[in-house]
Design an enzyme around this catalytic site. Structure first.
Site, PDB file in Angstrom:
ATOM      1  N   GLY A 109     -23.480  97.183  35.461  1.00  0.00           N
ATOM      2  CA  GLY A 109     -23.172  96.175  34.459  1.00  0.00           C
ATOM      3  C   GLY A 109     -24.224  95.098  34.375  1.00  0.00           C
ATOM      4  O   GLY A 109     -24.007  94.011  33.862  1.00  0.00           O
ATOM      5  N   CYS A 110     -25.403  95.393  34.890  1.00  0.00           N
ATOM      6  CA  CYS A 110     -26.503  94.441  34.852  1.00  0.00           C
ATOM      7  C   CYS A 110     -27.088  94.467  33.449  1.00  0.00           C
ATOM      8  O   CYS A 110     -27.665  95.473  33.045  1.00  0.00           O
ATOM      9  CB  CYS A 110     -27.549  94.842  35.866  1.00  0.00           C
ATOM     10  SG  CYS A 110     -28.797  93.615  36.124  1.00  0.00           S
ATOM     11  N   VAL A 111     -26.938  93.379  32.690  1.00  0.00           N
ATOM     12  CA  VAL A 111     -27.430  93.407  31.307  1.00  0.00           C
ATOM     13  C   VAL A 111     -28.629  92.512  31.091  1.00  0.00           C
ATOM     14  O   VAL A 111     -28.978  91.747  31.939  1.00  0.00           O
ATOM     15  CB  VAL A 111     -26.317  93.032  30.299  1.00  0.00           C
ATOM     16  CG1 VAL A 111     -25.560  94.280  29.846  1.00  0.00           C
ATOM     17  CG2 VAL A 111     -25.334  92.047  30.886  1.00  0.00           C
TER      18      VAL A 111
END
Lengths: 111, 99, 124
Positions: A109-111
């Site tokens: 979920g690293c954006v």
């Protein structure tokens, strides 16, 4: 698959430079990755990297930045549990850059 | 709320759980292998009759026809085509697929 | 993700055992991503989904990643609403002590009521 060479030994990484095998990690490998990221490792850096490895060991994921910041604040105090402190240590993002040095996969979920 | 079930009631508990969990006044749509539940005279007819007391029950007509069981449905079940499927989805605020 | 700045209620409905299919892991990954959007997120475990929370999972022998410890990380992601179906744990001979996180146990009708109150349901 790209590789990095440390002390005459070759380690497999992905295209973005993350270690493929968690078990390959050691302090020399970490130092090497840090150099490629232009990060000069200090005790403060190691503290975060060690924390991340401990977190991964316990939960089997690399934490999102927000979660990392909060968890560090809880363990190491509010002067370290804030994004300004962490971004000073790891200018390209504490989760991304510190995880790479810690030999962890890119955070989910690293954006 | 719309409940969609797509598994045969003879191999999966999805329909049973759906009927037990679902609240009065919801809609239930049977599609794919779940359309076998709509057929009269099977071991799960009682469960479907129970569902009919709680929900409006629909079955997807093309799936029934494909399986050769369109002719013998439990009374009270409404047939829908794909357009009817879409209308059910838009008519309900939320949708749970009992995969 | 939120329209008009309003927080929406998201519920992840988990009904599959952890390693036989990829549903459980996929759900967990979407949960972690959703956590970044500051919504009202809850997780429900029904049917075989309760096996996801079973203590003592050892996956070395099947050469699959053991993602069960990650459920304990959810609290740090501010996801604290975990609901478990009473009938499901009872049918499987389990009790709350067999689960690796703190949960709220609800019967099927109570769970159905909660599902009815959601803005978005994500089915796994």
């Amino acid at each position: 698959m790209p590789n990095i060479e440390v002390n005459g030994k070759s380690y497999e990484t992905d295209e973005e430079g993350y270690l493929v095998n968690l078990a390959d990690w050691n302090k020399d490998v970490a130092d090497h990755i840090a150099q490629t990221e232009n990060v000069a490792m200090t005790d403060q850096h190691w503290e975060v990297v060690d924390f991340l490895r401990g977190y991964y060991d316990e939960y089997q994921i690399a934490p999102a930045v927000r979660v990392l910041t909060k968890a560090i604040g809880k363990k190491l105090g509010p002067d370290k549990g804030n994004s300004q402190y962490l971004y000073e240590l790891f200018p390209y993002g504490p989760a991304k850059q510190a995880c790479k040095i810690a030999g962890l996969p890119k955070p989910t979920g690293c954006v | 709320m719309l409940h969609i079930v797509n598994k045969s009631p003879f191999t999966h508990s999805a329909l049973d759980t759906c009927v037990q969990v679902g609240q009065q006044g919801g809609d239930l749509l049977l599609i794919e292998d779940a359309v076998y539940a709509a057929v009269a005279g099977t071991a799960v007819e009682r469960l479907v009759r129970h569902a009919l007391q709680r929900f409006r029950v629909f079955a997807l007509s093309p799936d029934l026809e494909a399986r050769g069981v369109a002719g013998q449905l439990i009374e009270g079940i409404t047939l829908v085509d794909y357009t009817g499927f879409v209308e059910l989805v838009t008519h309900n605020k939320t949708c749970q697929s009992w995969l | 993700m939120s329209e008009e700045g309003r927080t929406k209620k998201f519920m992840f409905v988990n009904r599959k055992a952890p390693y036989g299919t990829v549903y459980a892991l996929e759900s967990l990954e979407v949960v972690l991503i959703t956590a970044a959007f500051d919504q009202d997120v809850s997780l429900a475990f029904l049917d075989d989904g309760v096996y996801q929370l079973r203590k003592g999972q050892q996956t070395k022998g099947i050469e699959t990643k053991n993602f069960s410890p990650t459920y304990r990380a959810l609290e740090g992601y501010d996801i604290e609403k975990l609901y478990v179906e009473k009938e499901a744990i009872e049918a499987r001979g389990l009790s709350e002590e067999d689960l690796l996180v703190e949960v709220t146990v609800l019967d099927r009708q109570a769970l159905g009521k909660l599902m009815d109150e959601q803005d978005v349901l994500l089915s796994f």
